[in-house]
Write a protein that holds these residues in place. Structure first.
Motif, PDB file in Angstrom:
ATOM      1  N   GLY A 108       0.889  -1.091   0.108  1.00  0.00           N
ATOM      2  CA  GLY A 108       0.075   0.173  -0.003  1.00  0.00           C
ATOM      3  C   GLY A 108       0.835   1.375  -0.271  1.00  0.00           C
ATOM      4  O   GLY A 108       0.306   2.253  -0.709  1.00  0.00           O
ATOM      5  N   THR A 134      -0.701  -4.651  -6.894  1.00  0.00           N
ATOM      6  CA  THR A 134      -2.236  -4.131  -6.558  1.00  0.00           C
ATOM      7  C   THR A 134      -2.841  -5.761  -6.111  1.00  0.00           C
ATOM      8  O   THR A 134      -3.934  -5.580  -5.483  1.00  0.00           O
ATOM      9  CB  THR A 134      -2.829  -2.930  -7.344  1.00  0.00           C
ATOM     10  OG1 THR A 134      -2.579  -3.715  -8.553  1.00  0.00           O
ATOM     11  CG2 THR A 134      -2.070  -1.602  -7.254  1.00  0.00           C
ATOM     12  N   HIS A 137      -1.806  -6.283  -2.815  1.00  0.00           N
ATOM     13  CA  HIS A 137      -2.394  -5.379  -2.197  1.00  0.00           C
ATOM     14  C   HIS A 137      -4.029  -6.754  -1.864  1.00  0.00           C
ATOM     15  O   HIS A 137      -5.138  -6.594  -0.528  1.00  0.00           O
ATOM     16  CB  HIS A 137      -2.302  -4.540  -2.810  1.00  0.00           C
ATOM     17  CG  HIS A 137      -3.013  -3.654  -1.343  1.00  0.00           C
ATOM     18  ND1 HIS A 137      -2.498  -3.020  -0.908  1.00  0.00           N
ATOM     19  CD2 HIS A 137      -4.139  -2.840  -0.985  1.00  0.00           C
ATOM     20  CE1 HIS A 137      -2.827  -2.269   0.324  1.00  0.00           C
ATOM     21  NE2 HIS A 137      -3.628  -2.070   0.005  1.00  0.00           N
ATOM     22  N   ARG A 138      -5.098  -7.478  -2.396  1.00  0.00           N
ATOM     23  CA  ARG A 138      -5.957  -7.078  -2.592  1.00  0.00           C
ATOM     24  C   ARG A 138      -6.214  -8.932  -2.111  1.00  0.00           C
ATOM     25  O   ARG A 138      -6.858  -8.943  -0.941  1.00  0.00           O
ATOM     26  CB  ARG A 138      -6.792  -7.285  -3.750  1.00  0.00           C
ATOM     27  CG  ARG A 138      -6.969  -6.434  -4.383  1.00  0.00           C
ATOM     28  CD  ARG A 138      -7.370  -6.359  -6.160  1.00  0.00           C
ATOM     29  NE  ARG A 138      -7.107  -4.767  -6.196  1.00  0.00           N
ATOM     30  CZ  ARG A 138      -7.705  -3.302  -7.173  1.00  0.00           C
ATOM     31  NH1 ARG A 138      -8.820  -4.419  -7.118  1.00  0.00           N
ATOM     32  NH2 ARG A 138      -7.896  -2.692  -7.279  1.00  0.00           N
ATOM     33  N   ALA A 141      -5.504  -7.446   1.418  1.00  0.00           N
ATOM     34  CA  ALA A 141      -6.902  -7.515   1.937  1.00  0.00           C
ATOM     35  C   ALA A 141      -8.107  -9.071   2.443  1.00  0.00           C
ATOM     36  O   ALA A 141      -8.932  -8.700   3.705  1.00  0.00           O
ATOM     37  CB  ALA A 141      -7.770  -6.549   1.191  1.00  0.00           C
ATOM     38  N   MET A 216     -10.219   0.383   7.267  1.00  0.00           N
ATOM     39  CA  MET A 216      -8.989   0.669   5.680  1.00  0.00           C
ATOM     40  C   MET A 216     -10.015  -0.428   4.989  1.00  0.00           C
ATOM     41  O   MET A 216     -10.239  -0.569   3.890  1.00  0.00           O
ATOM     42  CB  MET A 216      -8.589  -0.382   6.617  1.00  0.00           C
ATOM     43  CG  MET A 216      -7.271   0.470   7.180  1.00  0.00           C
ATOM     44  SD  MET A 216      -7.217   2.196   6.328  1.00  0.00           S
ATOM     45  CE  MET A 216      -6.152   1.437   5.013  1.00  0.00           C
ATOM     46  N   ARG A 238     -11.124   6.969  -1.061  1.00  0.00           N
ATOM     47  CA  ARG A 238      -9.105   6.657  -1.130  1.00  0.00           C
ATOM     48  C   ARG A 238      -8.982   7.733   0.038  1.00  0.00           C
ATOM     49  O   ARG A 238      -7.164   7.698   0.707  1.00  0.00           O
ATOM     50  CB  ARG A 238      -9.431   7.202  -1.946  1.00  0.00           C
ATOM     51  CG  ARG A 238      -8.033   7.363  -3.134  1.00  0.00           C
ATOM     52  CD  ARG A 238      -7.433   7.323  -4.895  1.00  0.00           C
ATOM     53  NE  ARG A 238      -5.979   7.057  -4.603  1.00  0.00           N
ATOM     54  CZ  ARG A 238      -4.923   7.668  -5.530  1.00  0.00           C
ATOM     55  NH1 ARG A 238      -6.086   8.201  -6.369  1.00  0.00           N
ATOM     56  NH2 ARG A 238      -4.218   7.624  -5.425  1.00  0.00           N
ATOM     57  N   HIS A 241      -8.656   6.217   3.064  1.00  0.00           N
ATOM     58  CA  HIS A 241      -7.947   5.346   3.262  1.00  0.00           C
ATOM     59  C   HIS A 241      -6.064   5.418   2.896  1.00  0.00           C
ATOM     60  O   HIS A 241      -5.658   5.095   3.160  1.00  0.00           O
ATOM     61  CB  HIS A 241      -8.705   4.248   1.472  1.00  0.00           C
ATOM     62  CG  HIS A 241      -7.563   2.763   2.077  1.00  0.00           C
ATOM     63  ND1 HIS A 241      -8.042   1.493   2.179  1.00  0.00           N
ATOM     64  CD2 HIS A 241      -6.633   2.106   1.210  1.00  0.00           C
ATOM     65  CE1 HIS A 241      -7.755   0.406   1.524  1.00  0.00           C
ATOM     66  NE2 HIS A 241      -6.744   0.909   1.311  1.00  0.00           N
ATOM     67  N   SER A 242      -6.474   6.750   2.436  1.00  0.00           N
ATOM     68  CA  SER A 242      -4.620   7.045   2.300  1.00  0.00           C
ATOM     69  C   SER A 242      -3.768   7.084   3.672  1.00  0.00           C
ATOM     70  O   SER A 242      -3.073   7.100   4.111  1.00  0.00           O
ATOM     71  CB  SER A 242      -4.740   7.998   1.237  1.00  0.00           C
ATOM     72  OG  SER A 242      -2.828   8.061   0.713  1.00  0.00           O
TER      73      SER A 242
HETATM   74  C1  HEM Z   1      -3.316  -1.954   7.372  1.00  0.00           C
HETATM   75  C2  HEM Z   1      -4.336  -2.341   6.608  1.00  0.00           C
HETATM   76  C3  HEM Z   1      -4.482  -1.223   4.937  1.00  0.00           C
HETATM   77  C4  HEM Z   1      -3.109  -0.643   4.391  1.00  0.00           C
HETATM   78  C5  HEM Z   1      -2.141  -0.088   5.520  1.00  0.00           C
HETATM   79  C6  HEM Z   1      -3.888   0.216   3.090  1.00  0.00           C
HETATM   80  C7  HEM Z   1      -2.569   0.850   2.647  1.00  0.00           C
HETATM   81  C8  HEM Z   1      -3.371   1.389   1.417  1.00  0.00           C
HETATM   82  C9  HEM Z   1      -2.511   2.569   0.836  1.00  0.00           C
HETATM   83  C10 HEM Z   1      -1.300   3.540   1.816  1.00  0.00           C
HETATM   84  C11 HEM Z   1      -3.360   2.701  -0.038  1.00  0.00           C
HETATM   85  C12 HEM Z   1      -2.529   4.294  -1.291  1.00  0.00           C
HETATM   86  C13 HEM Z   1      -3.748   5.319  -1.629  1.00  0.00           C
HETATM   87  C14 HEM Z   1      -3.103   6.323  -2.471  1.00  0.00           C
HETATM   88  O1  HEM Z   1      -3.151   6.200  -3.278  1.00  0.00           O
HETATM   89  O2  HEM Z   1      -2.909   6.984  -1.438  1.00  0.00           O
HETATM   90  C15 HEM Z   1      -4.193   1.652  -0.669  1.00  0.00           C
HETATM   91  C16 HEM Z   1      -4.852   1.299  -1.874  1.00  0.00           C
HETATM   92  C17 HEM Z   1      -6.095   0.308  -1.787  1.00  0.00           C
HETATM   93  N1  HEM Z   1      -6.291  -0.619  -1.191  1.00  0.00           N
HETATM   94 FE1  HEM Z   1      -5.458  -0.631   1.117  1.00  0.00          FE
HETATM   95  N2  HEM Z   1      -4.293  -0.698   2.430  1.00  0.00           N
HETATM   96  C18 HEM Z   1      -5.145  -1.895   3.880  1.00  0.00           C
HETATM   97  C19 HEM Z   1      -6.345  -2.345   3.672  1.00  0.00           C
HETATM   98  C20 HEM Z   1      -6.768  -2.750   2.297  1.00  0.00           C
HETATM   99  C21 HEM Z   1      -8.129  -2.831   2.261  1.00  0.00           C
HETATM  100  C22 HEM Z   1      -8.824  -3.752   3.577  1.00  0.00           C
HETATM  101  C23 HEM Z   1      -9.079  -3.328   1.140  1.00  0.00           C
HETATM  102  C24 HEM Z   1      -9.876  -3.893   0.663  1.00  0.00           C
HETATM  103  C25 HEM Z   1     -10.929  -4.227   1.338  1.00  0.00           C
HETATM  104  C26 HEM Z   1      -7.498  -2.490   0.547  1.00  0.00           C
HETATM  105  C27 HEM Z   1      -7.992  -2.325  -1.025  1.00  0.00           C
HETATM  106  C28 HEM Z   1      -6.875  -1.016  -1.881  1.00  0.00           C
HETATM  107  C29 HEM Z   1      -7.558  -0.272  -3.873  1.00  0.00           C
HETATM  108  C30 HEM Z   1      -8.243  -0.978  -3.976  1.00  0.00           C
HETATM  109  C31 HEM Z   1      -6.351   0.476  -3.243  1.00  0.00           C
HETATM  110  C32 HEM Z   1      -6.404   0.483  -4.436  1.00  0.00           C
HETATM  111  C33 HEM Z   1      -4.925   0.518  -5.496  1.00  0.00           C
HETATM  112  C34 HEM Z   1      -5.196  -1.065  -6.013  1.00  0.00           C
HETATM  113  O3  HEM Z   1      -6.428  -0.601  -6.690  1.00  0.00           O
HETATM  114  O4  HEM Z   1      -4.949  -2.075  -5.281  1.00  0.00           O
HETATM  115  N3  HEM Z   1      -6.578  -1.776   1.589  1.00  0.00           N
HETATM  116  N4  HEM Z   1      -3.924   0.975   0.379  1.00  0.00           N
END
Ligand code: HEM
Length: 315
Positions: A108, A134, A137-138, A141, A216, A238, A241-242
């Motif tokens: 992330g 990515t 990352h999913r 997730a 998150m 977003r 989340h960020s």
């Molecule tokens: C401790 C948990 C998590 C952290 C630290 C984290 C961190 C991040 C960060 C920093 C970004 C980039 C945001 C930006 O563009 O500024 C991101 C993108 C994203 N996150 Fe997470 N996230 C976490 C959990 C999750 C979970 C649980 C999901 C889904 C249910 C998720 C789905 C996504 C998606 C869809 C994106 C957009 C990029 C992509 O398409 O992969 N994240 N995440």
């Protein structure tokens, strides 16, 4: 049956009598007339202390007279005594959670800070491109969502899960303990507060993760399935989340890592996450109130057991 009660009641009565005696002696020495609140407060403290000491001494005496007795009643305990802090179910939840969160942070953060050399290294060299990273990352997730659902089920369906959930709810003692800790740190009191099963520090850690997971997972799901939401949902999601992602990362690295890794008392790491055990010394030091309650319960068990044996011998 009535005999059993009498013995326990007798013990309580002795303790109460001894406590009254101690307070009376103290009043005679200081020669002042205490208020009834003062008396009540001191009486509770002295009684609790006497109960704990007598339970502890009873356990010791039983062990000295007949070392097998305690281990027969508590077969899981060995001479160097350990206490189970976390059962298997909870430990597996924690393992899946930290693996998922590490994956989520590593994949992330480069999206939030793409200009950093380390971000390019992670996304391109380590994972072979943005698409893979990515996708990973999913996968992380999904791990986190499974833990969220698992933990909710555990907090409702399991007896220990329910007990721990209720014990995690903050109360007035936590506020008093917080103040007590500050006073201790700045040298205004000689000792810090005594904690039960969960200190205010652990409760803070727990609820920060709970809250963080809701944000998150909620905001991540909106980004994941953005086609189902209006554009402003995506924008707000977003942003949340960020920012919450960075806050969660910092809170894990600073708060959680300090408490369970870098604190000199546990450095380099507390292994409780792996084996679920705490030694007697750790229990006395970190969770003295829980330790006292366990010892007290055991001493009642010892008395009951001996009385059962007496009844069987007599019949
Ligand atoms: C401790 C948990 C998590 C952290 C630290 C984290 C961190 C991040 C960060 C920093 C970004 C980039 C945001 C930006 O563009 O500024 C991101 C993108 C994203 N996150 Fe997470 N996230 C976490 C959990 C999750 C979970 C649980 C999901 C889904 C249910 C998720 C789905 C996504 C998606 C869809 C994106 C957009 C990029 C992509 O398409 O992969 N994240 N995440």
């Amino acid at each position: 049956m009535s005999n059993k009660k009498t013995n326990l009641d007798k013990r309580e009565a002795y303790i109460k009598g001894l406590s009254d005696n101690i307070i009376k002696s103290a009043v005679d020495i200081v020669k002042i007339e205490p208020t009834s609140e003062q008396i009540n407060e001191i009486s509770t403290e002295v009684t609790e202390r006497l109960q704990y000491e007598s339970s502890s001494l009873l356990n010791e005496a039983v062990t000295k007279l007949h070392p097998q007795s305690l281990s027969e009643m508590y077969p899981e305990e060995r001479p160097e005594r350990n206490f189970e802090r976390f059962g298997k179910n909870f430990r597996y939840q924690h393992m899946l959670m930290f693996v998922s969160v590490i994956i989520l942070i590593i994949t992330g953060m480069p999206l939030k800070f793409p200009e950093f050399a380390i971000s390019k290294f992670i996304v391109i060299d380590l994972f072979g491109g943005l698409q893979n990273s990515t996708l990973i990352h999913r996968i992380g997730a999904v791990g986190l969502i499974i833990v969220g659902v698992w933990h909710l089920g555990y907090s409702v369906a399991s007896k220990i899960g329910r007990r721990d959930f209720f014990l995690m709810i903050p109360n007035l003692k936590d506020a008093a303990d917080f103040m007590g800790t500050i006073k201790y740190y700045i040298g205004k009191s000689k000792s810090g507060p005594k904690f039960g099963r969960f200190s205010f520090i652990e409760k803070f850690d727990y609820w920060a993760v709970y809250w963080g997971m809701v944000i998150m997972i909620g905001s991540g799901a909106i980004m994941w399935y953005k086609e189902f939401f209006p554009k402003y949902f995506y924008d707000v999601g977003r942003e949340m989340h960020s920012d919450e992602g960075l806050l969660a990362t910092l809170s894990i690295v600073i708060w959680h890592f300090y408490n369970v890794h870098f604190n000199p008392e546990v450095f380099p790491m507390s292994w409780t996450w792996w084996h679920g055990q705490l030694t007697e010394t750790e229990m006395k030091h970190h969770h003295p109130l829980e330790y006292e309650a366990i010892i007290k319960e055991e001493s009642v068990d010892i008395i009951k057991q001996s009385e059962n044996d007496d009844v069987e011998d007599n019949s």
